[in-house]
Design a protein around this motif. Sequence first.
Motif, PDB file in Angstrom:
ATOM      1  N   LYS A  34       0.758  -1.118   0.047  1.00  0.00           N
ATOM      2  CA  LYS A  34       0.042  -0.035   0.057  1.00  0.00           C
ATOM      3  C   LYS A  34       0.880   1.317  -0.064  1.00  0.00           C
ATOM      4  CE  LYS A  34      -3.521  -2.255   2.561  1.00  0.00           C
ATOM      5  NZ  LYS A  34      -4.689  -2.097   4.031  1.00  0.00           N
ATOM      6  N   ASP A  35       0.365   2.329  -0.418  1.00  0.00           N
ATOM      7  CA  ASP A  35       0.971   3.594  -0.395  1.00  0.00           C
ATOM      8  C   ASP A  35       1.341   3.976   1.025  1.00  0.00           C
ATOM      9  OD1 ASP A  35       0.917   3.444  -3.431  1.00  0.00           O
ATOM     10  OD2 ASP A  35      -0.834   5.139  -3.120  1.00  0.00           O
ATOM     11  N   ILE A  36       2.482   4.404   1.076  1.00  0.00           N
ATOM     12  CA  ILE A  36       2.845   4.890   2.551  1.00  0.00           C
ATOM     13  C   ILE A  36       3.269   6.423   2.655  1.00  0.00           C
ATOM     14  CG2 ILE A  36       4.619   4.615   4.279  1.00  0.00           C
ATOM     15  CD1 ILE A  36       4.845   1.584   3.787  1.00  0.00           C
ATOM     16  N   ILE A  37       2.793   7.053   3.820  1.00  0.00           N
ATOM     17  CA  ILE A  37       3.254   8.500   4.041  1.00  0.00           C
ATOM     18  C   ILE A  37       3.921   8.229   5.427  1.00  0.00           C
ATOM     19  CG2 ILE A  37       2.522  10.877   4.340  1.00  0.00           C
ATOM     20  CD1 ILE A  37       0.034  10.434   2.824  1.00  0.00           C
ATOM     21  N   SER A  38       5.331   8.816   5.331  1.00  0.00           N
ATOM     22  CA  SER A  38       5.788   8.555   6.716  1.00  0.00           C
ATOM     23  C   SER A  38       6.882   9.657   6.799  1.00  0.00           C
ATOM     24  CB  SER A  38       6.819   7.212   6.573  1.00  0.00           C
ATOM     25  OG  SER A  38       7.467   6.781   7.917  1.00  0.00           O
ATOM     26  N   THR A  39       7.585   9.746   8.006  1.00  0.00           N
ATOM     27  CA  THR A  39       8.330  10.824   8.263  1.00  0.00           C
ATOM     28  C   THR A  39       9.823  10.839   8.050  1.00  0.00           C
ATOM     29  OG1 THR A  39       8.794   9.844  10.448  1.00  0.00           O
ATOM     30  CG2 THR A  39       6.898  11.177  10.233  1.00  0.00           C
ATOM     31  N   SER A  40      10.384  11.945   8.007  1.00  0.00           N
ATOM     32  CA  SER A  40      11.980  11.889   7.652  1.00  0.00           C
ATOM     33  C   SER A  40      12.572  11.304   8.842  1.00  0.00           C
ATOM     34  CB  SER A  40      12.273  13.321   7.423  1.00  0.00           C
ATOM     35  OG  SER A  40      13.735  13.363   7.250  1.00  0.00           O
ATOM     36  N   GLY A  41      13.378  10.331   8.589  1.00  0.00           N
ATOM     37  CA  GLY A  41      14.086   9.643   9.699  1.00  0.00           C
ATOM     38  C   GLY A  41      13.382   8.324  10.324  1.00  0.00           C
ATOM     39  N   GLY A  42      12.103   8.148   9.681  1.00  0.00           N
ATOM     40  CA  GLY A  42      11.228   7.191   9.961  1.00  0.00           C
ATOM     41  C   GLY A  42      11.604   5.814   9.525  1.00  0.00           C
ATOM     42  N   VAL A  43      10.462   4.971   9.290  1.00  0.00           N
ATOM     43  CA  VAL A  43      10.531   3.693   8.825  1.00  0.00           C
ATOM     44  C   VAL A  43       9.461   3.514   7.677  1.00  0.00           C
ATOM     45  CG1 VAL A  43      10.658   1.199   9.310  1.00  0.00           C
ATOM     46  CG2 VAL A  43      11.428   3.010  10.921  1.00  0.00           C
ATOM     47  N   PRO A  89      16.941   4.666   8.294  1.00  0.00           N
ATOM     48  CA  PRO A  89      15.954   5.737   8.397  1.00  0.00           C
ATOM     49  C   PRO A  89      15.561   6.421   7.185  1.00  0.00           C
ATOM     50  CG  PRO A  89      18.045   6.509   8.855  1.00  0.00           C
ATOM     51  CD  PRO A  89      18.200   4.909   8.539  1.00  0.00           C
ATOM     52  N   LEU A  90      14.442   6.725   6.875  1.00  0.00           N
ATOM     53  CA  LEU A  90      14.101   7.445   5.766  1.00  0.00           C
ATOM     54  C   LEU A  90      14.734   8.741   5.653  1.00  0.00           C
ATOM     55  CD1 LEU A  90      10.062   6.888   5.677  1.00  0.00           C
ATOM     56  CD2 LEU A  90      12.075   5.806   4.386  1.00  0.00           C
ATOM     57  N   ARG A  91      14.971   9.128   4.212  1.00  0.00           N
ATOM     58  CA  ARG A  91      15.705  10.324   3.957  1.00  0.00           C
ATOM     59  C   ARG A  91      15.022  10.837   2.622  1.00  0.00           C
ATOM     60  NH1 ARG A  91      21.960   8.510   4.493  1.00  0.00           N
ATOM     61  NH2 ARG A  91      22.022   8.224   6.541  1.00  0.00           N
ATOM     62  N   ALA A  92      14.397  12.213   2.825  1.00  0.00           N
ATOM     63  CA  ALA A  92      13.852  13.084   1.806  1.00  0.00           C
ATOM     64  C   ALA A  92      14.918  13.830   1.050  1.00  0.00           C
ATOM     65  CB  ALA A  92      12.619  13.861   2.265  1.00  0.00           C
ATOM     66  N   LEU A 116       5.894   5.962  -2.044  1.00  0.00           N
ATOM     67  CA  LEU A 116       6.359   6.252  -0.685  1.00  0.00           C
ATOM     68  C   LEU A 116       6.383   8.077  -0.638  1.00  0.00           C
ATOM     69  CD1 LEU A 116       7.609   6.046   1.986  1.00  0.00           C
ATOM     70  CD2 LEU A 116       9.820   5.694   1.081  1.00  0.00           C
ATOM     71  N   SER A 117       5.684   8.515   0.282  1.00  0.00           N
ATOM     72  CA  SER A 117       5.831  10.040   0.374  1.00  0.00           C
ATOM     73  C   SER A 117       6.428   9.986   1.725  1.00  0.00           C
ATOM     74  CB  SER A 117       4.610  10.724   0.330  1.00  0.00           C
ATOM     75  OG  SER A 117       3.910  10.382  -0.734  1.00  0.00           O
ATOM     76  N   ILE A 118       7.366  11.326   2.117  1.00  0.00           N
ATOM     77  CA  ILE A 118       8.090  11.577   3.361  1.00  0.00           C
ATOM     78  C   ILE A 118       7.856  12.990   3.631  1.00  0.00           C
ATOM     79  CG2 ILE A 118      10.280  11.722   4.474  1.00  0.00           C
ATOM     80  CD1 ILE A 118      11.336   9.702   2.620  1.00  0.00           C
ATOM     81  N   ILE A 119       7.271  13.194   5.017  1.00  0.00           N
ATOM     82  CA  ILE A 119       6.851  14.481   5.422  1.00  0.00           C
ATOM     83  C   ILE A 119       8.083  14.959   6.630  1.00  0.00           C
ATOM     84  CG2 ILE A 119       5.133  15.863   6.492  1.00  0.00           C
ATOM     85  CD1 ILE A 119       3.109  14.113   5.179  1.00  0.00           C
ATOM     86  N   SER A 120       8.326  16.165   6.750  1.00  0.00           N
ATOM     87  CA  SER A 120       9.194  16.642   7.751  1.00  0.00           C
ATOM     88  C   SER A 120       8.419  16.548   9.062  1.00  0.00           C
ATOM     89  CB  SER A 120       9.760  18.130   7.273  1.00  0.00           C
ATOM     90  OG  SER A 120      10.717  18.620   8.600  1.00  0.00           O
ATOM     91  N   GLU A 121       9.044  16.318  10.152  1.00  0.00           N
ATOM     92  CA  GLU A 121       8.220  16.277  11.373  1.00  0.00           C
ATOM     93  C   GLU A 121       7.496  17.610  11.813  1.00  0.00           C
ATOM     94  OE1 GLU A 121       7.637  14.243  13.601  1.00  0.00           O
ATOM     95  OE2 GLU A 121       8.801  12.264  13.279  1.00  0.00           O
ATOM     96  N   ASN A 176      -2.963   5.671   9.864  1.00  0.00           N
ATOM     97  CA  ASN A 176      -4.440   6.285   9.414  1.00  0.00           C
ATOM     98  C   ASN A 176      -4.265   6.858   8.112  1.00  0.00           C
ATOM     99  OD1 ASN A 176      -3.077   8.610   9.761  1.00  0.00           O
ATOM    100  ND2 ASN A 176      -4.177   8.913  11.585  1.00  0.00           N
ATOM    101  N   VAL A 177      -5.205   7.412   7.660  1.00  0.00           N
ATOM    102  CA  VAL A 177      -5.468   8.190   6.269  1.00  0.00           C
ATOM    103  C   VAL A 177      -4.175   9.107   6.202  1.00  0.00           C
ATOM    104  CG1 VAL A 177      -7.798   7.578   5.848  1.00  0.00           C
ATOM    105  CG2 VAL A 177      -6.982   9.752   7.104  1.00  0.00           C
ATOM    106  N   GLU A 178      -3.833   9.931   7.319  1.00  0.00           N
ATOM    107  CA  GLU A 178      -2.843  10.712   7.221  1.00  0.00           C
ATOM    108  C   GLU A 178      -1.205  10.201   7.097  1.00  0.00           C
ATOM    109  OE1 GLU A 178      -3.527  13.732   7.188  1.00  0.00           O
ATOM    110  OE2 GLU A 178      -5.554  13.796   7.516  1.00  0.00           O
ATOM    111  N   GLY A 179      -1.011   8.804   7.364  1.00  0.00           N
ATOM    112  CA  GLY A 179       0.254   8.408   7.290  1.00  0.00           C
ATOM    113  C   GLY A 179       0.437   7.218   8.213  1.00  0.00           C
ATOM    114  N   VAL A 180       1.630   6.885   8.265  1.00  0.00           N
ATOM    115  CA  VAL A 180       2.220   5.760   9.048  1.00  0.00           C
ATOM    116  C   VAL A 180       3.491   6.180   9.983  1.00  0.00           C
ATOM    117  CG1 VAL A 180       3.170   3.505   9.050  1.00  0.00           C
ATOM    118  CG2 VAL A 180       1.731   4.009   7.036  1.00  0.00           C
TER     119      VAL A 180
END
Length: 386
Positions: A34-43, A89-92, A116-121, A176-180
């Motif tokens: 599934k598509d994933i939205i996670s955080t920079s430095g996350g998994v 860790p994830l890097r954008a 895979l989409s990555i959002i800054s904290e 949830n719908v916002e991310g992982v």
Amino acid sequence: MIPAGHLPILLSMSALLLTGSLALSPPKFTKVPKDIISTSGGVASFVCQATGDPKPRVTWNKNGKSMSSQRIEKIEFDGGAGVVLRILPLRAPQDEDIYGCVAENSEGKVSVQAKLSIISEDLLPAGFPKIEKNPQLKVVSRTTSNGRIKQLRSGALQIDNAEDSDEGKYECMASNVEGVRHSSYSRLYVRDPRVYPEERIIPPHFSIIPPATQEIVPGSSANLTCVAAGSPMPCVKWMLNSEDLTPEDDYLDGSSILKLKDILESANYTCVVKSILGIIKANTQIIVKSLPKPPTFLVLIETTATSITIAWDNGSLEPVSHYIIEYSAKSPESKFKAMDPITTTRYSIRGLSPNTDYEIRVSAFNAIGQGPPSDPVEATTLKQAN
């Protein structure tokens, strides 16, 4: 001509062969990523599994190209018909892309993709998942039973009657719908009470603590060693700020060596030791220092028949430990003489010859060593008075 009595047997054999050939089937996905939205430095964890006859082989690619990185882990299960792709860790922006899962056997090939989409904290939406409590290291006694593992409504994972196969690393995931969001991992140790009694449980403690500070020159290498003990044996890892530097598969029980090469910047590193009985940490600072710059504004203050007084400024922004003054009479056979280290920026050189030309220079020292000398200053001692 085939005897009539043999015809049913031949027909049955043909049907068997036909049925056997029809049993082969191309791959078909049973789990798709599934598509994933996670955080920079996350998994990010993508799961892909397929079925077919013969059993298909599952592989992963990034936008159609193969992947190779210390931050990318591919965990096979079901004999290679399933693969978990983990990136940490994830890097954008380099990790933001389309990831493809391919299942292939002799009967065909299928593929599926996930983004895979990555959002800054600091830019996370208000509803982005949070981990309120990370898993804790556990030590349990070994027993046996069936129907042992279940997830509770609270989010806790309950394992009844632990077995040796339950020992390993665990993490939880909130989505949830916002991310992982993934928690930090924790370990489960399964002990045999017959050989691992409760009285042998010892809190984690350091056997070798890395030095608090190391000073190096730019471009150097350094090995940071951290060794700990305890019962159960604690796991050890290295961190730089909030970034794990030790690959998850290399979280060693009892020790960890961090090998750093071509170091150009100063940084603080932390050795983290964790077991069921607690967490301890040790910090070490690597300071990248260069040799001091030449002293500046070397000037002549006073001369006598047997002495010359000079002064100068520290040419380095960083502090120096001491200075070395070198002087020489200006003659072809003369060589520079070095005086004992001094800590002031003004000094009188004594015991000189009258009416003699001298050349003087100053060098600074720090913890790394001696820097280049200053531009020389020339001075002539006075004539000896009658």
